[in-house]
Design an enzyme around this catalytic site. Structure first.
Site, PDB file in Angstrom:
ATOM      1  N   HIS A 176       0.891  -1.184   0.159  1.00 29.59           N
ATOM      2  CA  HIS A 176       0.016   0.143   0.080  1.00 29.59           C
ATOM      3  C   HIS A 176       0.869   1.036   0.011  1.00 29.59           C
ATOM      4  CE1 HIS A 176       0.591  -0.332   4.447  1.00 29.59           C
ATOM      5  NE2 HIS A 176       0.485   0.967   4.476  1.00 29.59           N
ATOM      6  N   LYS A 180       0.378   5.489  -2.139  1.00 25.33           N
ATOM      7  CA  LYS A 180       0.588   6.830  -1.378  1.00 25.33           C
ATOM      8  C   LYS A 180       0.781   8.127  -2.501  1.00 25.33           C
ATOM      9  CE  LYS A 180       1.965   5.246   3.250  1.00 25.33           C
ATOM     10  NZ  LYS A 180       0.849   5.601   3.950  1.00 25.33           N
ATOM     11  N   ASP A 233       8.744  -7.451   8.050  1.00 21.42           N
ATOM     12  CA  ASP A 233       7.435  -6.673   8.203  1.00 21.42           C
ATOM     13  C   ASP A 233       7.548  -5.289   7.426  1.00 21.42           C
ATOM     14  OD1 ASP A 233       4.752  -6.182   8.854  1.00 21.42           O
ATOM     15  OD2 ASP A 233       5.259  -4.613  10.202  1.00 21.42           O
ATOM     16  N   HIS A 238       8.317  -2.315   2.279  1.00 21.99           N
ATOM     17  CA  HIS A 238       8.056  -0.775   2.024  1.00 21.99           C
ATOM     18  C   HIS A 238       9.125  -0.233   1.903  1.00 21.99           C
ATOM     19  CE1 HIS A 238       3.837  -1.795   3.352  1.00 21.99           C
ATOM     20  NE2 HIS A 238       4.064  -1.902   4.541  1.00 21.99           N
TER      21      HIS A 238
END
Ligand code: NAD
Length: 482
Positions: A176, A180, A233, A238
């Site tokens: 995700h 952004k 994680d 990311h």
């Protein structure tokens, strides 16, 4: 400036795991906001499917409550119209229950998107049954959530399982962060302006810092987090994606494979990380709550809630420019920012006393999305030529007007891209595998050496060793500011 809304074609969106946290907190609110914005209309349908035996009416009540909480939806006409488009099917991913009913509810000749908002252990069964019950058409996409694997082997297995039922161009792997607004702006700033690209290399850039700091701990995710840690994680996905967008070569076109080919080249050019170039940390108890080990109920846990590292990209553009990446929980502020730190001017005509000044470009992803360029100017007033650094600040909210105060949630963009059939902001299978191939040896090294993370105070900037990582190179981290 009001952003333009380009409506998407009619679709059926099936959300497996529709009663779950992600669906209720992110996916359905995103769909609702896009509905209110006029991006999709009454001719589309959302069908949630999950194990609980709710009626469609019960489910709609649940959705109304979630939209009230997460999208400030009131009992408006828009909410009523939205809920009329929402249906529910009790269904089990692991058995035959519910699948035929789901098939009966689907419309012919339109885009079908199956969103797998369930644990990854169910991806294979869902993919198999979507095929077995003939629910997939030419225009079908599947969307899968993170975590995409636990290591390279499991990611390969997951890719192979999905590939047995769907083509790569039908698989949308969500990170995700890529949805952004500022992350997309990163590409616009780099490749839409002449100003930056000539300087975007090791000749002019001293180093790059990428920080993703969170104030939250791991509440509600203890079991998952204890198995994952910050490296799996956050870093593997990311931060890696941000690194790719910052470091990649200009793609020939803004199209899915051109962009993802360039990102993949960056990951493949990453050097293995030296053990002394990584710092792991674990938050200790503080005013905000108990320490990490207490949270997970494991007094000997060696899972990291913080990681900082120095990475090198071995290619012509970046040889010699280090990338410092850090992410952690329970830190002093919630802040995601990329700092491109330029080199000093080669010679100061103002003499030693003017001090050292270097430009820095900061790209803030959250909060207060925007871009700041630090430039050196003369200190105002009499008394010689003293220099100071001032920010050229562009807050997007200010520059683009109050209606852009709250940028759209990443899921709004991503779900609409799925319907449009645009994979540019989704990870390709080979990208994910390459990221694991870089991550796995780092984690294996920790295990082999019996590495124990350093404790750090809650509300701090992380363990002191992370400061040393920079200091040893004569550099320092930029502050973590809210
Ligand atoms: P959750 O536990 O809240 O919900 C799981 C959903 O799956 C429920 O609707 C449940 O009914 C359904 N389900 C479970 N077993 C089923 C079965 N056999 N058949 C049909 N349905 C079944 O989980 P979540 O937090 O919503 O997360 C869903 C996925 O998204 C996970 O893979 C998670 O890692 C990922 N994810 C979640 C978040 C988040 O913020 N919640 C963020 C990123 C990624």
């Amino acid at each position: 400036m009001v952003s333009r809304v380009i409506p998407v074609d009619p679709f059926d969106l099936i959300i497996f795991g529709g009663t779950g946290d992600l669906a209720q907190r992110k996916i359905l609110p995103a769909l609702y906001r896009r509905f209110c914005a006029g991006q999709w209309h009454e001719d589309a349908k959302i069908i949630a499917a999950a194990r609980s035996g709710h009626s469609a009416e019960d489910f709609r009540r649940m959705v109304a409550e979630s939209l009230h909480r997460h999208a400030s939806a009131r009992d408006s006409q828009a909410l009523i119209r939205f809920l009329q488009r929402v249906d529910y099917v009790p269904l089990d991913a692991m058995s035959t229950a519910g699948w035929e009913l789901l098939g009966e509810k689907l419309s012919p000749n339109r885009v079908r998107a199956f969103y797998f908002s369930v644990g990854p252990s169910l991806f294979g069964s869902l993919a198999k049954r979507v095929r077995a019950y003939n629910l997939a058409t030419e225009d079908t996409r599947i969307v899968v959530e993170k975590p995409f694997g636990h290591d390279l082997d499991s990611a390969r297995e997951l890719n192979a399982t999905l590939a047995a039922h769907f083509d790569e161009n039908q698989i949308y792997r969500i990170d995700h962060y890529l949805g952004k607004e500022t992350v997309q702006n990163l590409m616009a700033v780099r490749f839409g302006n002449m100003l930056f690209e000539p300087l975007w290399n090791s000749q002019y850039v001293d180093h790059i810092q990428i920080t993703v700091a969170e104030t939250v701990g791991i509440a509600g995710r203890e079991e998952y987090y204890e198995r994952a840690g910050a490296m799996r994680d956050m870093m593997q996905n990311h931060l890696m994606q941000l690194l790719c967008l910052i470091a990649m070569e200009p793609p020939a076109k803004f199209d899915p494979d051109a962009v993802r080919d360039e990102k993949l080249k960056v990951i493949r050019a990453l050097d293995p990380v030296e053990p002394h170039h990584i710092v792991r940390g674990q938050f200790a108890a503080g005013p905000d709550g108990p320490g990490y080990r207490e949270c997970v109920g494991n007094p000997r846990s060696t899972t990291e809630s913080y990681v900082a590292l120095k990475a090198h990209i071995s290619n012509w553009r970046w040889a010699g420019t280090p990338f410092y990446l850090r992410t952690g929980k329970r830190l002093v502020a919630r802040s995601s920012v990329i700092n491109v730190m330029f080199k000093d001017a080669p010679h100061s005509i103002f003499g030693e006393e003017a001090g050292r000044h270097a430009n820095a470009l900061s790209i803030r992803l959250q909060p207060n999305e925007g871009i700041t360029l630090k430039v050196t100017i003369k200190e105002p007033g009499q008394g010689g030529m003293r220099l100071i650094d001032v920010p050229l600040d562009m807050s997007f909210a200010e520059a683009l007007g109050p209606e852009n105060q709250d940028p759209p949630d990443a899921y709004e963009r991503l779900v609409m891209d799925v319907i449009r059939g645009n994979q540019t902001l989704f990870m390709r299978g080979d990208e994910v595998e390459a990221a694991w191939a870089w991550t796995d040896p780092i984690i294996a090294g920790w295990l082999a050496r019996g590495d124990v993370p350093k404790p750090y105070d809650s509300g701090s900037t992380g363990p002191g060793d992370a400061e040393l990582l920079m200091k040893r190179d004569g550099r320092h981290w930029q502050g973590i500011k809210p």
